[in-house]
Scaffold this motif. Structure first.
Motif, short mmCIF file in Angstrom:
data_model
loop_
_atom_site.label_atom_id
_atom_site.label_comp_id
_atom_site.label_asym_id
_atom_site.label_seq_id
_atom_site.Cartn_x
_atom_site.Cartn_y
_atom_site.Cartn_z
N GLN A 160 -1.36 -5.88 16.78
CA GLN A 160 -1.59 -5.85 18.17
C GLN A 160 -0.35 -5.51 18.97
O GLN A 160 0.44 -4.88 18.48
CB GLN A 160 -2.00 -7.38 18.69
CG GLN A 160 -3.07 -8.15 17.78
CD GLN A 160 -3.44 -9.36 18.44
OE1 GLN A 160 -3.17 -9.71 19.54
NE2 GLN A 160 -4.52 -9.76 17.96
N GLU A 218 0.62 -11.11 26.72
CA GLU A 218 0.12 -10.35 25.32
C GLU A 218 -1.41 -10.69 25.56
O GLU A 218 -1.96 -11.56 26.11
CB GLU A 218 0.82 -11.09 24.17
CG GLU A 218 0.10 -12.51 23.80
CD GLU A 218 -1.26 -12.32 22.98
OE1 GLU A 218 -1.16 -11.65 22.13
OE2 GLU A 218 -2.05 -13.10 23.28
N TRP A 219 -2.23 -9.40 24.93
CA TRP A 219 -3.69 -9.89 24.83
C TRP A 219 -3.92 -9.07 23.57
O TRP A 219 -3.55 -9.79 22.26
CB TRP A 219 -4.31 -9.22 25.89
CG TRP A 219 -6.05 -9.23 26.02
CD1 TRP A 219 -6.69 -8.34 26.12
CD2 TRP A 219 -6.34 -10.35 25.82
NE1 TRP A 219 -7.92 -8.98 26.25
CE2 TRP A 219 -7.98 -10.13 25.90
CE3 TRP A 219 -6.32 -11.78 25.72
CZ2 TRP A 219 -8.97 -10.98 26.01
CZ3 TRP A 219 -7.12 -12.81 25.76
CH2 TRP A 219 -8.49 -12.45 25.65
N VAL A 220 -4.49 -7.88 23.38
CA VAL A 220 -4.65 -7.39 21.87
C VAL A 220 -4.18 -6.33 21.84
O VAL A 220 -3.10 -5.97 21.14
CB VAL A 220 -6.35 -7.33 21.81
CG1 VAL A 220 -6.55 -7.14 20.45
CG2 VAL A 220 -7.10 -8.75 22.37
N HIS A 243 4.07 -10.57 17.36
CA HIS A 243 3.71 -12.28 17.20
C HIS A 243 2.30 -12.28 16.46
O HIS A 243 2.11 -13.26 16.05
CB HIS A 243 3.52 -12.62 18.75
CG HIS A 243 2.77 -11.95 19.73
ND1 HIS A 243 3.05 -10.82 19.99
CD2 HIS A 243 1.62 -12.07 20.12
CE1 HIS A 243 1.83 -10.21 20.68
NE2 HIS A 243 1.10 -11.20 20.71
N GLU A 244 1.52 -11.04 16.25
CA GLU A 244 0.37 -11.00 15.71
C GLU A 244 0.31 -9.56 15.09
O GLU A 244 -0.36 -8.63 15.47
CB GLU A 244 -0.52 -11.17 16.79
CG GLU A 244 -0.86 -12.51 17.45
CD GLU A 244 -2.18 -12.75 18.28
OE1 GLU A 244 -3.18 -12.57 17.56
OE2 GLU A 244 -2.00 -12.80 19.32
CA CA Z 1 -3.25 -11.57 21.02
#
Ligand code: CA
Length: 362
Positions: A160, A218-220, A243-244
């Motif tokens: 991400q 954050e989102w994607v 984080h992802e």
């Molecule tokens: Ca996310």
């Protein structure tokens, strides 16, 4: 003549063996002709691209491959049960199937986060190697067993983005007091770095960022973030999504219902889930490539890489956070040790392949 008789006897024996096997196994002769009408609830909003779309594609594939013998009706989050009750609905058996990501159940099962993603964890390639060959999936199934759920990996977002910021992040000091929408373990790490992690659902993010209630989110990745309009709410878009690094999704199946399926339908479910994992992952890669090209034409947005110093600090604080969580829970510790063990070995191979290859372009 003698040989022909023996062959005939062996042939009959094998038929008998097959016959008794099909009656004793989970796929009984009666079940093989039966039509199963199931419901699947998801954690995604209706029509959510790639995620909800992938769940629907899976159901369509299963229906086609089984010639209608397994008919799954898909419902988005909130249509039958609230999104975050997906796990409980499947666990209780009122719903046969669900689709989501294991870190949504972190409140109930903190160690489930390793089957989704953790900060500075493995990317999709390493995750899939660990899950399917390194014992990860067996551990996952053992952990979901008391909840009567049989999980099957289904989908991965790829790496991400780091998120949208209204302030530049030039050093670790810039994280001090930063109000950022950041759930889960990433949020805990950010807090250790002096930031203020904020929990907020997807629907609230745009307004909060645009009005300055939060400084960052954050989102994607580019595709989903632009659909949410985040490029109009913040100026700086940072990468990578430390984080992802490769969030895995899951197909949740109620154990009792799973056991009722004949073997051919089980195989169809497993095969369609594997195809959907691939479809979601490559869809994300493609759509993010397209969206990034569009984003690069927007004058008001700067796409920036996090400074190495900031990544090094967050990586260090991630180890501290994971060690603390492991200290507090033997279950968390067990999965952490297994995950970390594979990640450490895999990193050596990844360094000689993906990492070394990417460096050749510099
Ligand atoms: Ca996310």
């Amino acid at each position: 003549m003698m040989l022909r008789n023996i062959t005939l006897i062996l042939f009959c024996l094998s038929l008998l063996a097959c016959g008794s096997g099909s009656q004793q196994g989970s796929g009984s002769a009666a079940a093989s002709g039966k039509t199963f009408r199931w419901k699947m609830v998801t954690t995604w909003p209706a029509n959510f691209p790639v995620f909800q779309e992938g769940a629907q594609k899976f159901a369509d594939d299963v229906r086609t491959m089984s010639n209608g013998r397994l008919d799954i009706q898909v419902f988005a989050g909130g249509e039958l049960v609230p999104a975050l009750q997906t796990f409980d609905a499947v666990s209780q058996g009122s719903i046969e199937m669900g689709h989501g990501s294991p870190y949504y159940w972190a409140g109930k099962i903190p160690e489930a986060q390793f089957f989704s993603t953790v900060p500075f964890g493995m990317t999709a390639r390493g995750m899939h190697a660990w899950l399917f060959h390194g014992g990860g999936l067996e551990m996952w199934r053992e952990i979901y067993q008391p909840f009567n759920i049989h999980p099957i990996p289904m989908g991965n977002t790829g790496i991400q983005m780091g998120g949208w910021f209204n302030k530049r992040v030039d050093s670790v000091a810039d994280l001090q007091g930063l109000r950022m929408r950041m759930p889960g373990l990433g949020g805990k790490v950010l807090k250790k770095a002096g930031g203020n992690p904020v929990l907020m659902s997807g629907g609230e993010i745009y307004t909060a960022l645009e009005r300055g209630i939060i400084d960052a989110t954050e989102w994607v990745g580019p595709f989903h973030d632009m659909r949410l309009g985040l490029n109009r709410a913040a100026q700086y878009y940072y990468y990578p999504g430390w984080h992802e690094p490769g969030t895995e999704f899951e197909l949740l199946i109620n154990q009792a219902h799973w056991q009722q399926l004949p073997d051919d339908l089980k195989k169809i479910v497993e095969t369609a889930a594997a195809a959907t994992t691939d479809w979601m992952y490559i869809s994300m890669e493609y759509l993010n490539t397209q969206a990034l090209a569009e984003l690069n034409t927007k004058k008001n947005v700067e796409v920036l890489e996090f400074p190495a110093e900031v990544m090094a600090e967050l990586r260090k604080l991630t180890v501290v956070t994971l060690e603390e969580e492991a200290e507090a829970s033997p279950k968390f510790k067990r999965v952490y040790e297994a995950y970390k063990g594979f990640q450490t070995e895999y990193a050596k191979w990844g360094e000689m392949t993906e990492a070394a290859y990417q460096r050749t372009k510099q």
